[in-house]
Design an enzyme around this catalytic site. Sequence first.
Site, PDB file in Angstrom:
ATOM      1  N   ALA A 174       0.871  -1.182   0.000  1.00  0.00           N
ATOM      2  CA  ALA A 174       0.000   0.000   0.000  1.00  0.00           C
ATOM      3  C   ALA A 174       0.903   1.225   0.000  1.00  0.00           C
ATOM      4  CB  ALA A 174      -0.898   0.005   1.236  1.00  0.00           C
ATOM      5  N   CYS A 175       0.389   2.326  -0.508  1.00  0.00           N
ATOM      6  CA  CYS A 175       1.178   3.544  -0.607  1.00  0.00           C
ATOM      7  C   CYS A 175       1.791   3.904   0.753  1.00  0.00           C
ATOM      8  CB  CYS A 175       0.290   4.650  -1.170  1.00  0.00           C
ATOM      9  SG  CYS A 175       0.129   6.121  -0.219  1.00  0.00           S
ATOM     10  N   LEU A 176       2.994   4.460   0.734  1.00  0.00           N
ATOM     11  CA  LEU A 176       3.729   4.727   1.972  1.00  0.00           C
ATOM     12  C   LEU A 176       3.014   5.687   2.904  1.00  0.00           C
ATOM     13  CD1 LEU A 176       7.382   4.993   0.553  1.00  0.00           C
ATOM     14  CD2 LEU A 176       6.362   3.069   1.791  1.00  0.00           C
ATOM     15  N   SER A 177       2.084   6.470   2.374  1.00  0.00           N
ATOM     16  CA  SER A 177       1.331   7.395   3.223  1.00  0.00           C
ATOM     17  C   SER A 177       0.484   6.657   4.260  1.00  0.00           C
ATOM     18  CB  SER A 177       0.416   8.277   2.367  1.00  0.00           C
ATOM     19  OG  SER A 177       1.177   9.054   1.480  1.00  0.00           O
ATOM     20  N   SER A 178       0.165   5.398   3.973  1.00  0.00           N
ATOM     21  CA  SER A 178      -0.661   4.622   4.897  1.00  0.00           C
ATOM     22  C   SER A 178       0.087   4.242   6.172  1.00  0.00           C
ATOM     23  CB  SER A 178      -1.159   3.350   4.213  1.00  0.00           C
ATOM     24  OG  SER A 178      -0.082   2.476   3.908  1.00  0.00           O
TER      25      SER A 178
END
Length: 273
Positions: A174-178
């Site tokens: 999942a995108c690193l922002s998660s």
Amino acid sequence: MSVHDKLENLKNIIKNRNSAAVAFSGGVDSTFLLKVSAEVLGDKVVAITAHSSTYPERELREAKEFAKQNSIRHRVIISEELDVEGFSDNPVNRCYLCKNELYEKIKAVADEEGMEYIFEGSNVDDLGDFRPGMQAVREHGVISPLKEAQLTKEEIRTLSKEMGLNTWDKQAFACLSSRFPYGEKITKERLQMIDRAEQFLLDLGFKQVRVRFHKDIARIEVTQDSFEKIIEPATREKIYTEFKNIGFMYTALDLKGYRTGSMNEGLSQEEKK
């Protein structure tokens, strides 16, 4: 319905759309979807990969390599979420802000390439988690063929293995922002810290990892069958030392282990609406 019946259903779903741009991250689901789409539609498919600070370089390299090996037309676009107003403040609807901009850009490329539809790789298992990005999918008329075919993550892995895709056992990504609690500021420097930390764990041989950012604390999630390995004295010391070099004062192991969406666990039902 058997898994192979679902595969045939997926092919028919794809066939009924004459051409498609596939949002391609290089992960398990989008790789499988792209491969089947290319088999069904031939040159009426283009893969589109969005590159940004939240997307590790290793994922981009693997996406490029897959498209090249399979002779699939591939466009890489820049979609820098940190430039989207409000995104870096990390609100609960962060995913929507990202996907809304992403599909606007993909639509522009799809139009350039003469592609009638946009495909994305959500599967039926994704229905169980809080995913505000799906609102953008609906608003932009993006198609989710794997969901339409009622395919689960495990079935996609099974079919990927049968098809010889080396992503069949790839870690979920999942995108690193998660990795940040909602409301915690997201910056390029912090994303780089997470990327370096997770890459270090992958290089040590851990397959499914998350490093969650809690200011000066890194909270590691690995599968529970990896607990024995991660707490070995030599391994533990390597991780602590490297994470300290990266910029984390403290390193903690989450005793519940790896799970998707752990940052959503503190959200109320009202916040999820």
